[in-house]
Enzyme design. Structure first.
Site, PDB file in Angstrom:
ATOM      1  N   SER A 112     -12.802 -12.231  -8.421  1.00 20.44           N
ATOM      2  CA  SER A 112     -12.760 -13.532  -9.120  1.00 20.44           C
ATOM      3  C   SER A 112     -13.979 -14.368  -8.747  1.00 20.44           C
ATOM      4  O   SER A 112     -13.864 -15.371  -8.045  1.00 20.44           O
ATOM      5  CB  SER A 112     -11.475 -14.291  -8.744  1.00 20.44           C
ATOM      6  N   GLU A 118     -14.016 -13.473  -2.221  1.00 19.95           N
ATOM      7  CA  GLU A 118     -13.448 -12.197  -1.790  1.00 19.95           C
ATOM      8  C   GLU A 118     -14.288 -11.023  -2.292  1.00 19.95           C
ATOM      9  O   GLU A 118     -14.771 -11.020  -3.427  1.00 19.95           O
ATOM     10  CB  GLU A 118     -12.024 -12.049  -2.319  1.00 19.95           C
ATOM     11  N   GLU A 137       5.908  -5.849   8.303  1.00 22.81           N
ATOM     12  CA  GLU A 137       7.315  -6.276   8.242  1.00 22.81           C
ATOM     13  C   GLU A 137       7.619  -7.192   7.063  1.00 22.81           C
ATOM     14  O   GLU A 137       8.777  -7.297   6.659  1.00 22.81           O
ATOM     15  CB  GLU A 137       7.763  -6.900   9.558  1.00 22.81           C
ATOM     16  N   GLU A 139       6.274  -6.644   4.070  1.00 19.20           N
ATOM     17  CA  GLU A 139       5.778  -5.862   2.936  1.00 19.20           C
ATOM     18  C   GLU A 139       6.857  -4.866   2.501  1.00 19.20           C
ATOM     19  O   GLU A 139       7.302  -4.040   3.287  1.00 19.20           O
ATOM     20  CB  GLU A 139       4.507  -5.127   3.386  1.00 19.20           C
TER      21      GLU A 139
END
Length: 181
Positions: A112, A118, A137, A139
């Site tokens: 983006s 990113e 944990e 996920e």
């Protein structure tokens, strides 16, 4: 035309666990000033894992921003200073339970660029060993095998909406077609 912008000043608007948001004033090439809101993200890595039967391993998981379950290639966020290749091997094992061989770097993409810094590093590999998944944990996901040709069709007909996954599927198909993977 220079096509550049110079940073003049800025302020942090939000600092979270994963992202930070900044509002910057920049000077445009014509001397005018403009505001830029930027999401700072540590980056990520993603991998197309190809089985011996030319199936790709995908994960299905709920993505809160879209309010739906998304089909994706295994991926994850980079930890500070982490090598993208090490991160992708970690995420591959956590999410699919596999290790790979014959890894090929497929470059990187800007998901983006209009508002976020990113960078997602892309890889492809052949699955070498299979074991149990070990997701974080917070996920929850399901692993799915899809033949490569069908995955290409799914990209082309809009059934795979995730950008990094679309790129990985198409690049991996090209590598297989050319005998490189």
């Amino acid at each position: 035309m220079k096509l550049t912008e110079k940073y003049v000043s800025g302020e942090e608007i939000y600092r979270g666990k994963i992202i930070h948001v900044e509002r910057d004033t920049v000077e445009l090439e014509n001397g005018a000033r403009a505001l830029r809101e930027v999401v700072r993200h540590p980056g990520g890595a993603s991998v197309a894992v190809l089985t011996e039967k030319n199936e790709l391993l995908f994960v299905r998981q709920f993505r809160y921003p879209y309010g739906e379950v998304i089909l994706e290639c295994p991926a994850g966020k980079l930890e500070p200073g982490e090598d993208p290749f090490e991160a992708v091997k970690r995420e591959q094992h956590e999410e699919t339970g596999t290790t790979g061989r014959q890894y090929i770097s497929l470059g990187f993409l800007y998901p983006s660029p209009g508002y976020c810094d990113e960078v997602i590093h892309l890889y492809a590999c052949r699955a070498e060993s299979y074991g149990a998944t070990d997701p974080d944990e917070d996920e929850f996901l399901e692993v799915e095998r899809i033949p490569l040709e069908k995955a290409v069709d799914m990209v082309m007909n809009g059934q795979i909406s995730d950008a990094k996954t679309q790129v990985l599927v198409l690049k991996t198909a090209r590598l297989v077609q050319e005998g490189q993977l």
